[in-house]
Design an enzyme around this catalytic site. Structure first.
Site, PDB file in Angstrom:
ATOM      1  N   ARG A   1      31.487  51.792  35.536  1.00  0.00           N
ATOM      2  CA  ARG A   1      30.981  52.581  34.417  1.00  0.00           C
ATOM      3  C   ARG A   1      31.336  54.059  34.417  1.00  0.00           C
ATOM      4  O   ARG A   1      31.033  54.764  33.462  1.00  0.00           O
ATOM      5  CB  ARG A   1      29.458  52.411  34.339  1.00  0.00           C
ATOM      6  CG  ARG A   1      29.050  51.052  33.829  1.00  0.00           C
ATOM      7  CD  ARG A   1      27.538  50.945  33.746  1.00  0.00           C
ATOM      8  NE  ARG A   1      26.932  50.470  34.984  1.00  0.00           N
ATOM      9  CZ  ARG A   1      25.636  50.541  35.258  1.00  0.00           C
ATOM     10  NH1 ARG A   1      24.822  51.115  34.386  1.00  0.00           N
ATOM     11  NH2 ARG A   1      25.154  50.060  36.394  1.00  0.00           N
TER      12      ARG A   1
ATOM     13  N   TRP B   1      40.048  47.229  33.675  1.00  0.00           N
ATOM     14  CA  TRP B   1      41.033  46.647  34.582  1.00  0.00           C
ATOM     15  C   TRP B   1      40.276  45.891  35.658  1.00  0.00           C
ATOM     16  O   TRP B   1      39.062  46.009  35.796  1.00  0.00           O
ATOM     17  CB  TRP B   1      41.928  47.732  35.198  1.00  0.00           C
ATOM     18  CG  TRP B   1      41.155  48.921  35.685  1.00  0.00           C
ATOM     19  CD1 TRP B   1      40.497  49.053  36.877  1.00  0.00           C
ATOM     20  CD2 TRP B   1      40.942  50.147  34.966  1.00  0.00           C
ATOM     21  NE1 TRP B   1      39.880  50.278  36.943  1.00  0.00           N
ATOM     22  CE2 TRP B   1      40.144  50.980  35.799  1.00  0.00           C
ATOM     23  CE3 TRP B   1      41.350  50.640  33.707  1.00  0.00           C
ATOM     24  CZ2 TRP B   1      39.748  52.258  35.416  1.00  0.00           C
ATOM     25  CZ3 TRP B   1      40.950  51.916  33.341  1.00  0.00           C
ATOM     26  CH2 TRP B   1      40.157  52.715  34.180  1.00  0.00           C
TER      27      TRP B   1
ATOM     28  N   GLU C   1      37.383  40.562  42.370  1.00  0.00           N
ATOM     29  CA  GLU C   1      37.061  39.568  41.329  1.00  0.00           C
ATOM     30  C   GLU C   1      38.028  38.401  41.424  1.00  0.00           C
ATOM     31  O   GLU C   1      37.663  37.242  41.230  1.00  0.00           O
ATOM     32  CB  GLU C   1      37.164  40.193  39.933  1.00  0.00           C
ATOM     33  CG  GLU C   1      36.196  41.344  39.693  1.00  0.00           C
ATOM     34  CD  GLU C   1      36.283  41.824  38.246  1.00  0.00           C
ATOM     35  OE1 GLU C   1      37.065  42.765  37.990  1.00  0.00           O
ATOM     36  OE2 GLU C   1      35.595  41.261  37.382  1.00  0.00           O
TER      37      GLU C   1
ATOM     38  N   CYS D   1      27.810  46.241  35.758  1.00  0.00           N
ATOM     39  CA  CYS D   1      29.185  46.764  35.813  1.00  0.00           C
ATOM     40  C   CYS D   1      29.295  47.914  36.794  1.00  0.00           C
ATOM     41  O   CYS D   1      28.603  48.924  36.684  1.00  0.00           O
ATOM     42  CB  CYS D   1      29.623  47.213  34.417  1.00  0.00           C
ATOM     43  SG  CYS D   1      31.277  47.950  34.422  1.00  0.00           S
TER      44      CYS D   1
HETATM   45  N1  ARG Z   1      34.992  38.565  36.840  1.00  0.00           N
HETATM   46  C1  ARG Z   1      35.723  38.325  35.636  1.00  0.00           C
HETATM   47  C2  ARG Z   1      37.098  37.739  35.988  1.00  0.00           C
HETATM   48  O1  ARG Z   1      37.405  37.533  37.125  1.00  0.00           O
HETATM   49  C3  ARG Z   1      35.919  39.592  34.813  1.00  0.00           C
HETATM   50  C4  ARG Z   1      34.651  40.352  34.438  1.00  0.00           C
HETATM   51  C5  ARG Z   1      34.949  41.753  33.921  1.00  0.00           C
HETATM   52  N2  ARG Z   1      35.672  42.529  34.912  1.00  0.00           N
HETATM   53  C6  ARG Z   1      36.213  43.736  34.703  1.00  0.00           C
HETATM   54  N3  ARG Z   1      36.873  44.299  35.669  1.00  0.00           N
HETATM   55  N4  ARG Z   1      36.103  44.344  33.541  1.00  0.00           N
HETATM   56  O2  ARG Z   1      37.921  37.509  35.129  1.00  0.00           O
END
Ligand code: ARG
Length: 378
Positions: free
Chosen positions: A75, A243, A248, A72
């Site tokens: 953090r 968030w 991602e 992560c």
């Molecule tokens: N990578 C995942 C997604 O696209 C989420 C993983 C957790 N990500 C976070 N920002 N807490 O849905």
């Protein structure tokens, strides 16, 4: 993190509890209470083979688990984690309803708050609660004659839900129902009510055609399939959320070839030469997708962070941990953002990937889902 789930003997459970209680109480300035608490835990384990965390142990243990999450990048904010104690949920419906409360409370009108909801832990090796969903909000994926519609990552769960009578539009963006299992009973399915769903329609600050691609993404990533381990206790259902980092969605969920695979479409709209890699059409398309994600979330008032800012925040976390006399562990391959990685300080660094506890761990997928995975050839 992919280690098999340990089955602790009573002696091992006590040793895990001992290590956790000492760290936790020292961090909270309650070291003088340690011996009494450990006596109590020893008695409880002797009588029941199990012990229960107090609310503050649960809360601080969950924060430590986030702090120890090597993959992560977010953090820095571990101390601001909100903890919903949902250990009193007995039925599948109660679990689903607590999940819906999680979505609303974490969303907080767009000003997202980090949150974990913690359900009943395993008791004497018997699992009490399990969520089959990867996340509390996720899109279904359908195998069709013209390829997959929706999220290819969810074909197995989607097929399972349909086999259990779940009916849907078969669109690219159908929110999957919650699949909640109590002990080894048959899981129950619950449609996620609209009031618990938040989504952002993607558009681009400069390209008007972008909106017509019809892309959208949900606002909250709530990972729901991991096991939270605190002091030797296994919380097999503990959905947690922060968030999004824009990459991602922009680089992975829409960019990956085995996900929504949007780079060729975006490149074509941009009029790029996709016949050769060396025109860097993929890189241009990635940039356009990522800008659209940041722009749309921001315009809708939904908190999101870009990969540069979040990496700077991680550097601050590393500094804070050094100041607190703790070593930061990390998994570099996961910490590096999935675009422009060499612009970030993580690129130059090495990280010690050893696993500290408390932590979040991957769990074996339910057998019914892995069998389906086999059957669709992925
Ligand atoms: N990578 C995942 C997604 O696209 C989420 C993983 C957790 N990500 C976070 N920002 N807490 O849905």
């Amino acid at each position: 993190m992919d280690e098999p789930r340990p089955d602790y003997s009573r002696t091992e459970l006590y040793a895990e509890a001992d290590a956790f209680i000492r760290d936790c109480y020292a961090e909270l300035g309650r070291a003088s209470e340690v011996e009494d608490r450990l006596d109590e835990i020893a008695d409880e384990i002797e009588q029941r083979g199990h012990y229960e965390h107090t609310p503050f142990e649960l809360e601080h243990g969950a924060k430590m688990a986030w702090r120890n999450s090597n993959r992560c990048i977010g953090r820095l904010f571990w101390q601001q984690l909100n903890v919903a104690d949902a250990r009193d949920c007995e039925t599948a419906r109660e679990v689903h309803e607590a999940c819906c409360r999680h979505l609303k409370q974490a969303r907080n009108g767009g000003d997202i708050k980090p949150l974990v909801s913690i359900f009943k832990p395993e008791i004497n090796g018997e699992r009490q609660v399990r969520l089959w969903n990867y996340e509390l909000l996720r899109y279904a994926g359908y195998q069709t004659e013209d390829g997959i519609v929706g999220d290819p990552d969810e074909v197995e769960l989607t097929e399972y839900c349909r086999s259990r009578g779940w009916d849907s539009d078969k669109s690219r963006f159908d929110i999957l129902p919650h699949v909640v299992q109590i002990r080894d009973e048959e899981p129950e399915l619950f449609e996620v009510p609209e009031s618990a769903v938040g989504e952002v329609r993607l558009r681009h600050p400069e390209y008007e055609w972008f909106e017509a691609l019809g892309l959208r993404w949900y606002d909250l990533p709530v990972v729901s399939n991991m096991r939270l381990e605190i002091g030797g206790i296994h919380y097999t259902a503990a959905p947690f959320s922060g968030w999004y980092v824009s990459t991602e969605i922009g680089s992975r969920n829409f960019g990956d070839r085995d996900r929504y695979d949007m780079l060729p479409t975006v490149a074509e709209k941009l009029g790029l030469d996709t016949s050769r890699d060396r025109t860097l059409w993929k890189d241009e398309a990635l940039l356009v997708l990522n800008r659209a994600v940041i722009h749309s979330f921001q315009a809708d008032g939904v908190q999101i962070v870009d990969h540069h800012t979040v990496t700077d925040q991680f550097e601050q976390f590393e500094q804070n941990e050094a100041d607190a006399g703790r070593d930061v562990t990390g998994d570099r391959a996961w910490l590096l953002p999935p675009m422009s990685s060499a612009t970030t300080h993580v690129f130059e660094n090495d990280y010690d990937n050893s696993i500290e506890k408390p932590n979040f761990f991957n769990q074996e997928p339910p057998a019914e889902l892995s069998e389906r995975r086999g059957s669709v050839g992925r």
